[in-house]
Scaffold this active site. Structure first.
Site, PDB file in Angstrom:
ATOM      1  N   LYS A   1      51.529   6.171  70.178  1.00 21.14           N
ATOM      2  CA  LYS A   1      51.698   7.333  69.279  1.00 21.14           C
ATOM      3  C   LYS A   1      53.083   7.943  69.556  1.00 21.14           C
ATOM      4  O   LYS A   1      54.068   7.377  69.131  1.00 21.14           O
ATOM      5  CB  LYS A   1      50.563   8.338  69.479  1.00 21.14           C
ATOM      6  CG  LYS A   1      49.190   7.722  69.683  1.00 21.14           C
ATOM      7  CD  LYS A   1      48.532   7.223  68.434  1.00 21.14           C
ATOM      8  CE  LYS A   1      47.124   6.721  68.723  1.00 21.14           C
ATOM      9  NZ  LYS A   1      46.711   5.580  67.924  1.00 21.14           N
TER      10      LYS A   1
ATOM     11  N   SER B   1      41.787  13.330  66.975  1.00 22.61           N
ATOM     12  CA  SER B   1      42.681  12.474  66.194  1.00 22.61           C
ATOM     13  C   SER B   1      42.645  12.736  64.696  1.00 22.61           C
ATOM     14  O   SER B   1      43.635  12.534  64.006  1.00 22.61           O
ATOM     15  CB  SER B   1      42.357  11.005  66.468  1.00 22.61           C
ATOM     16  OG  SER B   1      41.007  10.734  66.173  1.00 22.61           O
TER      17      SER B   1
ATOM     18  N   HIS C   1      46.792  11.807  71.403  1.00 20.39           N
ATOM     19  CA  HIS C   1      47.609  12.603  70.481  1.00 20.39           C
ATOM     20  C   HIS C   1      48.231  13.843  71.099  1.00 20.39           C
ATOM     21  O   HIS C   1      48.993  14.546  70.442  1.00 20.39           O
ATOM     22  CB  HIS C   1      46.769  12.976  69.252  1.00 20.39           C
ATOM     23  CG  HIS C   1      46.281  11.771  68.526  1.00 20.39           C
ATOM     24  ND1 HIS C   1      47.059  11.090  67.618  1.00 20.39           N
ATOM     25  CD2 HIS C   1      45.121  11.087  68.635  1.00 20.39           C
ATOM     26  CE1 HIS C   1      46.379  10.043  67.174  1.00 20.39           C
ATOM     27  NE2 HIS C   1      45.204  10.019  67.776  1.00 20.39           N
TER      28      HIS C   1
HETATM   29  C1  LIG Z   1      41.985   9.494  70.338  1.00 20.32           C
HETATM   30  C2  LIG Z   1      42.386   8.060  70.317  1.00 20.32           C
HETATM   31  N1  LIG Z   1      42.080   7.297  71.377  1.00 20.32           N
HETATM   32  C3  LIG Z   1      42.417   6.000  71.430  1.00 20.32           C
HETATM   33  C4  LIG Z   1      43.084   5.390  70.381  1.00 20.32           C
HETATM   34  C5  LIG Z   1      43.430   3.944  70.466  1.00 20.32           C
HETATM   35  O1  LIG Z   1      44.749   3.800  70.800  1.00 20.32           O
HETATM   36  P1  LIG Z   1      45.593   2.509  70.415  1.00 20.32           P
HETATM   37  O2  LIG Z   1      45.990   2.647  69.006  1.00 20.32           O
HETATM   38  O3  LIG Z   1      46.729   2.519  71.373  1.00 20.32           O
HETATM   39  O4  LIG Z   1      44.685   1.334  70.608  1.00 20.32           O
HETATM   40  C6  LIG Z   1      43.437   6.147  69.265  1.00 20.32           C
HETATM   41  C7  LIG Z   1      44.184   5.513  68.164  1.00 20.32           C
HETATM   42  O5  LIG Z   1      43.994   5.662  67.027  1.00 20.32           O
HETATM   43  C8  LIG Z   1      43.067   7.504  69.225  1.00 20.32           C
HETATM   44  O6  LIG Z   1      43.349   8.258  68.158  1.00 20.32           O
END
Ligand SMILES: Cc1ncc(COP(=O)(O)O)c(C=O)c1O
Length: 392
Positions: free
Chosen positions: A240, A180, A208
């Site tokens: 996203k 991320s 992502h």
């Molecule tokens: C790799 C990753 N997993 C999980 C999440 C969490 O997702 P959400 O924003 O839908 O709670 C994010 C969000 O920033 C992320 O970048």
């Protein structure tokens, strides 16, 4: 109130270290140019990678769902909050992911917190990439399993840790598909082979990669052509590229049935609003039928990457739409972000604990809906502030 003096002290320490965060206000839709705190700026800080959160078909689907089903789910899914919008969305997610079944959660964060403790209990071993997302780290903590962290994308280190851990019967390898804050892609084919050899489950967080990589935006697993629901579990988010809200997991029917019964973040919370589910489903359809969006996103990312590198910025070797411009110290990073903002460009400063100390960065992200003019404006902005970035 003496009892709460520590609050101010703790906050002052953050400020002194250049690590305090402040909320900003977006006064427009999250489009390629946004109004942030009253200023129109090119948006290089959005996860709405394909621009689907403002797509007319997605908005229509959300409005129609509100008109039919109202604004809230009004219950947890196991009681009264499970509408047929969920069933449709989960069937479509399972198809896109090449899995038997899928289950939607309130968010990606909740999904990781809920799935990992079901997959790995106290007696299990979790092997986690050093740069995995905070929600994975927190999910591992909640599981109370033994956790070993392997060096970022280092398959040899992963193997060594597994070879040293033969006493564990149940093993779970967990990795972001696309990292991320770094934008690089996990070496999934090699990790998959290791999982096979060591009899481990493999959980991939595709937050992502979904909508961006692989045929029809199927994600990182599709990008590598891996299809094995006996070993692979794919989780991801609808927040996203899908442009909405919600997390999901896709895997075998047995997995989904167990999660419905055991995943606490699924059981003990209210279902998502109908509009959110309908919007996500409409966005999936567009994602599936518009490969041009994926192509445009990656083309813009490539232009930004090559041009920013040419004008002297240090970028981590990303292969995706996430471009980390590394500046090192938190203060320099916020200074460059502020100067860019004055030039009409928004690129968020990412500092510890979101990234390791000494690697503060601007997390630049492209959107498929950026025009070439907006990309050029962003590049011009960066060109104006190189003097701040290079003061080492
Ligand atoms: C790799 C990753 N997993 C999980 C999440 C969490 O997702 P959400 O924003 O839908 O709670 C994010 C969000 O920033 C992320 O970048």
């Amino acid at each position: 109130m003496k009892q709460f003096e520590w609050l101010q002290t703790e906050y002052s320490e953050l400020e002194k270290a250049g690590l305090a965060r402040h909320l900003r206000t977006v006064m427009s839709a999250p489009t390629a140019t946004i109004n942030l705190d009253g200023h129109d700026v090119v948006n290089l800080g959005s996860n709405n990678y394909l621009g689907l959160s403002t797509h007319p078909d997605v908005i229509t689907a959300a409005v129609e769902a509100i008109q039919v089903y109202g604004t809230g789910a009004s219950g947890s899914r196991l009681i009264s909050g499970n509408s047929k919008l969920y069933t449709t969305l989960e069937t479509n997610l399972a198809t896109i992911k090449g899995a038997e079944a899928a289950l939607v959660f309130s968010s990606g964060y909740t999904a990781n917190l809920s799935i990992i403790p079901v997959l790995a209990r106290e007696s299990a071993l979790i092997l986690s990439d050093a740069l995995n997302h905070a929600s994975i780290i927190d999910g591992c903590r909640l599981s109370r399993a033994t956790k070993k962290v392997y060096q970022h994308c280092d398959v040899e280190h992963l193997k060594t840790l597994l070879a040293e851990s033969s006493e564990f019967k149940r093993k779970l390898i967990v990795t972001d598909g696309v990292f991320s804050m770094d934008g690089d892609i996990a070496p999934l084919r090699d990790i998959y082979d290791v999982a096979l050899n060591y009899n481990a489950m493999l959980l991939i967080d595709d937050a992502h990669g979904f909508g961006v990589l692989g045929k029809d935006g199927g994600g990182t697993v599709a990008h590598f052509g891996l299809q094995d629901t006996d070993i692979i579990i794919q989780m991801g988010t609808l927040s996203k590229a899908v442009g909405g809200l919600g997390g999901y997991v896709a895997g075998s029917s047995a997995l989904i049935e167990l999660l419905v019964n055991r995943a606490r973040g699924f059981i003990f919370t209210t279902g998502l609003p109908p509009a959110t589910l309908a919007a996500a489903d409409a966005a999936l359809k567009i994602m599936n039928s518009s490969p041009d969006l994926q192509q445009r996103l990656l083309k813009h990312a490539e232009t930004l990457k090559t041009t920013l590198t040419k004008i002297g910025y240090t970028l981590l070797p990303s292969q995706t739409q996430i471009l980390p411009v590394v500046l090192g110290e938190p203060q320099r990073t916020t200074d460059v972000a502020k100067a860019l903002f004055a030039e009409g460009v928004f690129a968020p400063a990412i500092r510890p604990p979101a990234v390791p100390p000494g690697t503060s960065r601007l997390r630049v992200t492209a959107m498929a809906t950026h025009t070439d003019t907006e990309i050029q404006k962003a590049i011009d902005g960066f060109a104006c502030v190189t003097h701040l970035a290079s003061q080492r």
